[in-house]
Every structure is written in structure tokens, then in C-alpha cells.
Motif scaffolding. Structure first.
Motif, PDB file in Angstrom:
ATOM      1  N   CYS A  27      -9.488 -35.232 -10.626  1.00  0.00           N
ATOM      2  CA  CYS A  27      -9.382 -36.164 -11.743  1.00  0.00           C
ATOM      3  C   CYS A  27      -8.012 -36.810 -11.610  1.00  0.00           C
ATOM      4  O   CYS A  27      -7.000 -36.109 -11.559  1.00  0.00           O
ATOM      5  CB  CYS A  27      -9.513 -35.429 -13.069  1.00  0.00           C
ATOM      6  SG  CYS A  27      -9.384 -36.526 -14.501  1.00  0.00           S
ATOM      7  N   ARG A  40       0.521 -42.389  -9.282  1.00  0.00           N
ATOM      8  CA  ARG A  40      -0.661 -41.727  -9.826  1.00  0.00           C
ATOM      9  C   ARG A  40      -0.382 -40.267 -10.054  1.00  0.00           C
ATOM     10  O   ARG A  40       0.484 -39.666  -9.419  1.00  0.00           O
ATOM     11  CB  ARG A  40      -1.860 -41.913  -8.912  1.00  0.00           C
ATOM     12  CG  ARG A  40      -1.900 -40.931  -7.791  1.00  0.00           C
ATOM     13  CD  ARG A  40      -3.239 -40.812  -7.090  1.00  0.00           C
ATOM     14  NE  ARG A  40      -3.066 -39.818  -6.071  1.00  0.00           N
ATOM     15  CZ  ARG A  40      -3.344 -39.977  -4.793  1.00  0.00           C
ATOM     16  NH1 ARG A  40      -3.869 -41.094  -4.364  1.00  0.00           N
ATOM     17  NH2 ARG A  40      -3.119 -39.011  -3.942  1.00  0.00           N
ATOM     18  N   ARG A  42      -2.628 -36.607 -10.278  1.00  0.00           N
ATOM     19  CA  ARG A  42      -3.923 -36.058  -9.870  1.00  0.00           C
ATOM     20  C   ARG A  42      -3.973 -34.591 -10.247  1.00  0.00           C
ATOM     21  O   ARG A  42      -3.031 -33.837  -9.996  1.00  0.00           O
ATOM     22  CB  ARG A  42      -4.068 -36.227  -8.360  1.00  0.00           C
ATOM     23  CG  ARG A  42      -5.311 -35.632  -7.772  1.00  0.00           C
ATOM     24  CD  ARG A  42      -5.355 -35.836  -6.271  1.00  0.00           C
ATOM     25  NE  ARG A  42      -5.909 -37.146  -5.963  1.00  0.00           N
ATOM     26  CZ  ARG A  42      -6.060 -37.618  -4.741  1.00  0.00           C
ATOM     27  NH1 ARG A  42      -5.659 -36.909  -3.699  1.00  0.00           N
ATOM     28  NH2 ARG A  42      -6.583 -38.806  -4.544  1.00  0.00           N
ATOM     29  N   VAL A  86     -10.258 -41.665 -12.756  1.00  0.00           N
ATOM     30  CA  VAL A  86     -11.072 -41.668 -11.544  1.00  0.00           C
ATOM     31  C   VAL A  86     -11.460 -40.219 -11.309  1.00  0.00           C
ATOM     32  O   VAL A  86     -10.605 -39.358 -11.084  1.00  0.00           O
ATOM     33  CB  VAL A  86     -10.294 -42.251 -10.340  1.00  0.00           C
ATOM     34  CG1 VAL A  86     -11.123 -42.125  -9.067  1.00  0.00           C
ATOM     35  CG2 VAL A  86      -9.908 -43.700 -10.604  1.00  0.00           C
ATOM     36  N   GLU A  87     -12.768 -39.965 -11.399  1.00  0.00           N
ATOM     37  CA  GLU A  87     -13.292 -38.617 -11.251  1.00  0.00           C
ATOM     38  C   GLU A  87     -14.152 -38.562 -10.002  1.00  0.00           C
ATOM     39  O   GLU A  87     -14.998 -39.437  -9.798  1.00  0.00           O
ATOM     40  CB  GLU A  87     -14.144 -38.248 -12.460  1.00  0.00           C
ATOM     41  CG  GLU A  87     -13.377 -38.332 -13.771  1.00  0.00           C
ATOM     42  CD  GLU A  87     -14.306 -38.230 -14.963  1.00  0.00           C
ATOM     43  OE1 GLU A  87     -14.444 -37.110 -15.487  1.00  0.00           O
ATOM     44  OE2 GLU A  87     -14.878 -39.272 -15.344  1.00  0.00           O
ATOM     45  N   LYS A  88     -13.912 -37.525  -9.178  1.00  0.00           N
ATOM     46  CA  LYS A  88     -14.664 -37.428  -7.935  1.00  0.00           C
ATOM     47  C   LYS A  88     -14.654 -35.998  -7.427  1.00  0.00           C
ATOM     48  O   LYS A  88     -13.801 -35.191  -7.797  1.00  0.00           O
ATOM     49  CB  LYS A  88     -14.083 -38.369  -6.884  1.00  0.00           C
ATOM     50  CG  LYS A  88     -12.622 -38.119  -6.553  1.00  0.00           C
ATOM     51  CD  LYS A  88     -12.070 -39.232  -5.677  1.00  0.00           C
ATOM     52  CE  LYS A  88     -10.588 -39.059  -5.410  1.00  0.00           C
ATOM     53  NZ  LYS A  88     -10.082 -40.167  -4.595  1.00  0.00           N
ATOM     54  N   PHE A 106     -18.113 -40.041  -6.237  1.00  0.00           N
ATOM     55  CA  PHE A 106     -17.531 -40.407  -7.527  1.00  0.00           C
ATOM     56  C   PHE A 106     -18.460 -40.069  -8.676  1.00  0.00           C
ATOM     57  O   PHE A 106     -19.684 -40.103  -8.546  1.00  0.00           O
ATOM     58  CB  PHE A 106     -17.185 -41.901  -7.540  1.00  0.00           C
ATOM     59  CG  PHE A 106     -16.007 -42.234  -6.668  1.00  0.00           C
ATOM     60  CD1 PHE A 106     -14.739 -42.349  -7.205  1.00  0.00           C
ATOM     61  CD2 PHE A 106     -16.164 -42.388  -5.301  1.00  0.00           C
ATOM     62  CE1 PHE A 106     -13.643 -42.626  -6.396  1.00  0.00           C
ATOM     63  CE2 PHE A 106     -15.088 -42.664  -4.478  1.00  0.00           C
ATOM     64  CZ  PHE A 106     -13.823 -42.787  -5.024  1.00  0.00           C
ATOM     65  N   HIS A 110     -17.932 -44.538 -11.948  1.00  0.00           N
ATOM     66  CA  HIS A 110     -18.271 -44.957 -10.586  1.00  0.00           C
ATOM     67  C   HIS A 110     -19.349 -44.079  -9.955  1.00  0.00           C
ATOM     68  O   HIS A 110     -19.433 -43.980  -8.721  1.00  0.00           O
ATOM     69  CB  HIS A 110     -17.005 -44.985  -9.733  1.00  0.00           C
ATOM     70  CG  HIS A 110     -15.951 -45.845 -10.344  1.00  0.00           C
ATOM     71  ND1 HIS A 110     -16.084 -47.201 -10.462  1.00  0.00           N
ATOM     72  CD2 HIS A 110     -14.787 -45.530 -10.937  1.00  0.00           C
ATOM     73  CE1 HIS A 110     -15.025 -47.695 -11.081  1.00  0.00           C
ATOM     74  NE2 HIS A 110     -14.232 -46.700 -11.391  1.00  0.00           N
ATOM     75  N   ASN A 145      -8.605 -46.541  -5.023  1.00  0.00           N
ATOM     76  CA  ASN A 145      -8.660 -45.765  -6.264  1.00  0.00           C
ATOM     77  C   ASN A 145      -7.942 -46.443  -7.421  1.00  0.00           C
ATOM     78  O   ASN A 145      -8.383 -46.363  -8.564  1.00  0.00           O
ATOM     79  CB  ASN A 145      -8.103 -44.364  -6.029  1.00  0.00           C
ATOM     80  CG  ASN A 145      -9.079 -43.490  -5.276  1.00  0.00           C
ATOM     81  OD1 ASN A 145     -10.180 -43.242  -5.747  1.00  0.00           O
ATOM     82  ND2 ASN A 145      -8.681 -43.038  -4.110  1.00  0.00           N
ATOM     83  N   LEU A 148     -10.271 -48.997  -8.709  1.00  0.00           N
ATOM     84  CA  LEU A 148     -11.385 -48.354  -9.401  1.00  0.00           C
ATOM     85  C   LEU A 148     -10.991 -47.909 -10.805  1.00  0.00           C
ATOM     86  O   LEU A 148     -11.790 -47.965 -11.739  1.00  0.00           O
ATOM     87  CB  LEU A 148     -11.888 -47.139  -8.603  1.00  0.00           C
ATOM     88  CG  LEU A 148     -12.574 -47.451  -7.283  1.00  0.00           C
ATOM     89  CD1 LEU A 148     -12.878 -46.167  -6.526  1.00  0.00           C
ATOM     90  CD2 LEU A 148     -13.826 -48.277  -7.472  1.00  0.00           C
ATOM     91  N   ALA A 149      -9.737 -47.494 -10.970  1.00  0.00           N
ATOM     92  CA  ALA A 149      -9.268 -47.066 -12.288  1.00  0.00           C
ATOM     93  C   ALA A 149      -9.279 -48.232 -13.289  1.00  0.00           C
ATOM     94  O   ALA A 149      -9.472 -48.016 -14.482  1.00  0.00           O
ATOM     95  CB  ALA A 149      -7.862 -46.489 -12.177  1.00  0.00           C
TER      96      ALA A 149
END
Length: 157
Positions: A27, A40, A42, A86-88, A106, A110, A145, A148-149
Motif C-alpha cells: 500500500c 512516496r 510504502r 496505490v494498492e497491489k 493492482f 486499478h 505509480n 496511478l495515484a
């Protein structure tokens, strides 16, 4: 300081799943984005946290600085984000030659997007391209990423 040299691809198919050697849940959120760099935070598997500063990409390489941070601090920083989370789930797959594919599946905003990245020693390094590797998207900002956020749903085709 490390220089990150990576190539990024869309993933087609699921044949890679049989080769997974490790999996991590990630995350992350972007705290700042500027013309020359992004910051970022994480959280990995809910147990580990890192703060990363990356320079803007020039072709396939960029400078990267990464530091461990206390998990409680990282969770607090998530609320300071620009854009969404952003979750993956990251799956590691051997790539040959001592390299590893990082395949990100993702979730959240996403859902359905699957990307594969490989880090290289130099920009012209050759590597095996497995059958499940789709179109290269290295340098396409919409698949980064940070983008994507800030974005809505990205086309996975």
C-alpha cells in the motif's frame, strides 16, 4: 544513492503464476510530486515501511533514495497523500541471469491492471521475454505509480 534502471510491461495471461517465488502486499501513497522528483511512502505486508525519493525519469533510468521509517509514521503519512492509495500485490518471478520479474497485480481503483517490471544493470542489457509479457509501457507516464495515484482507472489493454 542508487540508480534505478527498469523496463515495464503489461502482462497478458497467467502462466507466470506457477513460477512465483515470493509475494508481498503493498500500500503506497505519494506525499509530493514535482517536476524533478517524487516522494512516496510504502507499507509492505503491514509490517515494514519505506520512504522513497525518486528523480524524474530520463528514459529508463532515474536516481532513487530509499529509507526505512517506523510503521506508525508511515501509516500517518498515508493520510498526507496527494491523490489516492496505490494498492497491489507484488509477485516475484525469476527472470534468468540473476534477474527477477516484479509482477504487480493492482487492487482498489486499478483492479484488473497487471504490470511486470525488471531492473537491469544497464539500459541496453538483454533479457528473456516470457510469453506472458505484453506490450512495453516503459516511459508511458500513465502506468507509473505516481500517475496511478492521481488518475482514475487506467486501460490495461
Amino acid at each position: 544513492m542508487a540508480t534505478e534502471i527498469e523496463r515495464k510491461f503489461l502482462v497478458t495471461g497467467t502462466q507466470w503464476r506457477a513460477q512465483v517465488t515470493a509475494t508481498r502486499t503493498i500500500c503506497q501513497a505519494y506525499l509530493a510530486r514535482a517536476e524533478h522528483a517524487s516522494v512516496r511512502v510504502r507499507v509492505i505486508d503491514g509490517r515494514d515501511a519505506r520512504l522513497t525519493i525518486k528523480s524524474a525519469r530520463t528514459q529508463i533510468s532515474r536516481e532513487e533514495f530509499e529509507y526505512p521509517v517506523p510503521l506508525s509514521d508511515a501509516r500517518a503519512m498515508l493520510s498526507l497523500r496527494e491523490g489516492g492509495l496505490v494498492e497491489k500485490v507484488r509477485h516475484l518471478v525469476p527472470a534468468g541471469g540473476g534477474r527477477t520479474w516484479e509482477i504487480d497485480v493492482f487492487a482498489g481503483a486499478h483492479e484488473g491492471l497487471v504490470l511486470a517490471e525488471i531492473e537491469l544493470e544497464h539500459a541496453e542489457e538483454r533479457f528473456e521475454r516470457p510469453a506472458w509479457l505484453g506490450r512495453e509501457v516503459t516511459g508511458e507516464r500513465c502506468y507509473g505509480n505516481a500517475a496511478l495515484a492521481l488518475a482514475g482507472k487506467v486501460d490495461a489493454a
